[in-house]
Design a protein around this motif. Structure first.
Motif, PDB file in Angstrom:
ATOM      1  N   THR A 269       1.565  -1.104  16.290  1.00  0.00           N
ATOM      2  CA  THR A 269       1.572  -0.633  14.910  1.00  0.00           C
ATOM      3  C   THR A 269       1.191  -1.753  13.962  1.00  0.00           C
ATOM      4  O   THR A 269       1.742  -2.855  14.022  1.00  0.00           O
ATOM      5  CB  THR A 269       2.973  -0.096  14.545  1.00  0.00           C
ATOM      6  N   ARG A 270       0.234  -1.456  13.086  1.00  0.00           N
ATOM      7  CA  ARG A 270      -0.174  -2.391  12.050  1.00  0.00           C
ATOM      8  C   ARG A 270       0.490  -2.004  10.737  1.00  0.00           C
ATOM      9  O   ARG A 270       0.804  -0.835  10.505  1.00  0.00           O
ATOM     10  CB  ARG A 270      -1.693  -2.347  11.888  1.00  0.00           C
ATOM     11  N   ASP A 271       0.695  -2.980   9.871  1.00  0.00           N
ATOM     12  CA  ASP A 271       1.181  -2.675   8.535  1.00  0.00           C
ATOM     13  C   ASP A 271       0.116  -1.884   7.793  1.00  0.00           C
ATOM     14  O   ASP A 271      -1.082  -2.116   7.968  1.00  0.00           O
ATOM     15  CB  ASP A 271       1.497  -3.958   7.767  1.00  0.00           C
ATOM     16  N   GLY A 272       0.558  -0.958   6.949  1.00  0.00           N
ATOM     17  CA  GLY A 272      -0.392  -0.205   6.144  1.00  0.00           C
ATOM     18  C   GLY A 272      -0.233   1.289   6.318  1.00  0.00           C
ATOM     19  O   GLY A 272       0.560   1.782   7.127  1.00  0.00           O
ATOM     20  N   LEU A 273      -1.020   2.017   5.550  1.00  0.00           N
ATOM     21  CA  LEU A 273      -0.889   3.464   5.451  1.00  0.00           C
ATOM     22  C   LEU A 273      -1.205   4.183   6.758  1.00  0.00           C
ATOM     23  O   LEU A 273      -0.513   5.131   7.140  1.00  0.00           O
ATOM     24  CB  LEU A 273      -1.816   3.993   4.350  1.00  0.00           C
ATOM     25  N   HIS A 274      -2.254   3.758   7.450  1.00  0.00           N
ATOM     26  CA  HIS A 274      -2.719   4.482   8.628  1.00  0.00           C
ATOM     27  C   HIS A 274      -1.622   4.589   9.686  1.00  0.00           C
ATOM     28  O   HIS A 274      -1.274   5.684  10.143  1.00  0.00           O
ATOM     29  CB  HIS A 274      -3.957   3.785   9.192  1.00  0.00           C
TER      30      HIS A 274
ATOM     31  N   MET B 296       0.818  -1.215   0.000  1.00  0.00           N
ATOM     32  CA  MET B 296       0.000   0.000   0.000  1.00  0.00           C
ATOM     33  C   MET B 296       0.849   1.262   0.000  1.00  0.00           C
ATOM     34  O   MET B 296       0.445   2.306  -0.485  1.00  0.00           O
ATOM     35  CB  MET B 296      -0.943  -0.003   1.204  1.00  0.00           C
ATOM     36  N   LEU B 297       2.059   1.179   0.553  1.00  0.00           N
ATOM     37  CA  LEU B 297       2.905   2.372   0.591  1.00  0.00           C
ATOM     38  C   LEU B 297       3.325   2.800  -0.810  1.00  0.00           C
ATOM     39  O   LEU B 297       3.662   3.967  -1.026  1.00  0.00           O
ATOM     40  CB  LEU B 297       4.141   2.129   1.458  1.00  0.00           C
ATOM     41  N   ALA B 298       3.292   1.863  -1.756  1.00  0.00           N
ATOM     42  CA  ALA B 298       3.649   2.213  -3.134  1.00  0.00           C
ATOM     43  C   ALA B 298       2.649   3.189  -3.741  1.00  0.00           C
ATOM     44  O   ALA B 298       2.962   3.860  -4.734  1.00  0.00           O
ATOM     45  CB  ALA B 298       3.712   0.943  -3.986  1.00  0.00           C
ATOM     46  N   ALA B 299       1.463   3.287  -3.158  1.00  0.00           N
ATOM     47  CA  ALA B 299       0.432   4.181  -3.699  1.00  0.00           C
ATOM     48  C   ALA B 299       0.670   5.637  -3.321  1.00  0.00           C
ATOM     49  O   ALA B 299       0.014   6.530  -3.862  1.00  0.00           O
ATOM     50  CB  ALA B 299      -0.950   3.740  -3.197  1.00  0.00           C
ATOM     51  N   ILE B 300       1.595   5.912  -2.404  1.00  0.00           N
ATOM     52  CA  ILE B 300       1.823   7.287  -1.955  1.00  0.00           C
ATOM     53  C   ILE B 300       2.518   8.075  -3.055  1.00  0.00           C
ATOM     54  O   ILE B 300       3.561   7.666  -3.573  1.00  0.00           O
ATOM     55  CB  ILE B 300       2.696   7.320  -0.680  1.00  0.00           C
ATOM     56  N   ASP B 301       1.943   9.211  -3.405  1.00  0.00           N
ATOM     57  CA  ASP B 301       2.556  10.122  -4.374  1.00  0.00           C
ATOM     58  C   ASP B 301       3.304  11.197  -3.595  1.00  0.00           C
ATOM     59  O   ASP B 301       2.716  12.179  -3.129  1.00  0.00           O
ATOM     60  CB  ASP B 301       1.473  10.747  -5.263  1.00  0.00           C
ATOM     61  N   TRP B 302       4.594  11.028  -3.457  1.00  0.00           N
ATOM     62  CA  TRP B 302       5.384  11.950  -2.643  1.00  0.00           C
ATOM     63  C   TRP B 302       5.538  13.323  -3.286  1.00  0.00           C
ATOM     64  O   TRP B 302       6.028  14.254  -2.649  1.00  0.00           O
ATOM     65  CB  TRP B 302       6.751  11.353  -2.325  1.00  0.00           C
ATOM     66  N   SER B 303       5.093  13.464  -4.537  1.00  0.00           N
ATOM     67  CA  SER B 303       5.127  14.790  -5.175  1.00  0.00           C
ATOM     68  C   SER B 303       3.910  15.631  -4.801  1.00  0.00           C
ATOM     69  O   SER B 303       3.865  16.821  -5.131  1.00  0.00           O
ATOM     70  CB  SER B 303       5.210  14.657  -6.696  1.00  0.00           C
ATOM     71  N   ALA B 304       2.925  15.040  -4.136  1.00  0.00           N
ATOM     72  CA  ALA B 304       1.740  15.798  -3.727  1.00  0.00           C
ATOM     73  C   ALA B 304       2.161  16.957  -2.833  1.00  0.00           C
ATOM     74  O   ALA B 304       2.960  16.773  -1.902  1.00  0.00           O
ATOM     75  CB  ALA B 304       0.759  14.890  -2.988  1.00  0.00           C
ATOM     76  N   PRO B 305       1.657  18.164  -3.078  1.00  0.00           N
ATOM     77  CA  PRO B 305       2.133  19.329  -2.323  1.00  0.00           C
ATOM     78  C   PRO B 305       1.876  19.230  -0.829  1.00  0.00           C
ATOM     79  O   PRO B 305       2.663  19.757  -0.032  1.00  0.00           O
ATOM     80  CB  PRO B 305       1.385  20.503  -2.957  1.00  0.00           C
ATOM     81  N   TRP B 306       0.802  18.556  -0.429  1.00  0.00           N
ATOM     82  CA  TRP B 306       0.520  18.449   1.003  1.00  0.00           C
ATOM     83  C   TRP B 306       1.503  17.525   1.724  1.00  0.00           C
ATOM     84  O   TRP B 306       1.606  17.552   2.949  1.00  0.00           O
ATOM     85  CB  TRP B 306      -0.916  17.975   1.235  1.00  0.00           C
ATOM     86  N   LEU B 307       2.252  16.723   0.961  1.00  0.00           N
ATOM     87  CA  LEU B 307       3.240  15.841   1.573  1.00  0.00           C
ATOM     88  C   LEU B 307       4.650  16.431   1.545  1.00  0.00           C
ATOM     89  O   LEU B 307       5.590  15.773   2.009  1.00  0.00           O
ATOM     90  CB  LEU B 307       3.236  14.471   0.878  1.00  0.00           C
TER      91      LEU B 307
END
Length: 258
Positions: free
Chosen positions: A70-75, A1-12
């Protein structure tokens, strides 16, 4: 699921350097807890969710042991990043939660203070902005906030804090909203904000819900579609204030820890 993160998003942008490195470690095969612990700045240790004993409240366990289930995943990935970047604030929220548990016990329904603490932890965004911008936001005066005052956003900084909010924005939708808390720290660095918040937050203050409601994709520069003024004319998202609104009270569906 971490592959779905778009690190270019301005809020990130404020989270990019630290977050992308941790995500890379996880995607390379490291356990998520190990990757978060390797980043090493947090005053807590991250442990598997299975370490949380049955019948023990999540917040109480952290307070007593200094370990975060801590659980695996985005949250929980984003939760770990916030612990690293704003550790004093996270410790303050945890201490306030533990104090409420000591006072009232663990109940099937949380009281207003614990609800507000959880709301802040899950869905808050932190705004440093000129008075006029804040006042327009509180009043839900969207034409003024994103029209007349649009140039003032260059003087503002909006920092996401809620890890559930960051998780949701991995798949952004126009309707996604933050509960905005105004920060009056003298500087904009995370360390300065962290120190100020840790001193400012209290359970009674948060129970009064001193938040403003903001559809985050309306922030200038955060979403290309909001360059068109028609973007803000969607009243299902940019809702006019109700007669009973105080400008500060908002509600949300809380993300609860099982």
């Amino acid at each position: 699921m971490l592959a779905a993160i778009d690190w270019s998003a301005p809020w990130l942008a404020p989270w990019r350097a630290r977050g992308a490195a941790v995500a890379h470690s996880v995607r390379s095969g490291m356990a998520q807890t190990a990757a978060l612990n390797e980043a090493a700045r947090a005053p807590v240790r991250f442990v598997p969710q299975s370490a949380l004993p049955s019948g023990v409240a999540y917040e109480q366990y952290i307070f007593d042991t200094g370990r975060v289930p801590t659980r695996d995943g985005l949250h929980d990935f984003f939760n770990g990043l916030v612990w690293h970047a704003l550790p004093l604030t996270k410790q303050r929220l945890n201490a306030l939660q533990a104090a409420q548990i000591e006072r009232t016990g663990v109940r099937p329904v949380r009281g207003p203070a614990r609800d507000a603490l959880t709301l802040f932890d899950e869905n808050a965004a932190l705004l440093q902005a000129p008075d006029a911008l804040w006042q327009a936001l509180v009043a839900k005066d969207w034409p003024r906030l994103f029209g007349d005052l649009r140039p003032l956003w260059r003087e503002a900084q909006l920092l996401l804090f809620g890890h559930a909010l960051m998780e949701k924005l991995v798949a952004p939708r126009k309707s996604m909203c933050a509960h905005v808390y105004r920060v009056l720290a003298a500087e904009r660095s995370m360390d300065s904000i962290d120190a100020w918040l840790a001193q400012d937050l209290s359970a009674d203050q948060l129970a009064a819900k001193p938040f403003a409601h903001l559809p985050v994709l309306g922030v200038p520069g955060w979403w290309a579609a909001n360059e068109n003024p028609a973007f803000y004319q969607d009243v299902s998202v940019f809702r006019p204030p109700r007669a009973r609104d105080t400008g500060h009270e908002v509600t949300t569906q809380l993300v609860r820890r099982k």
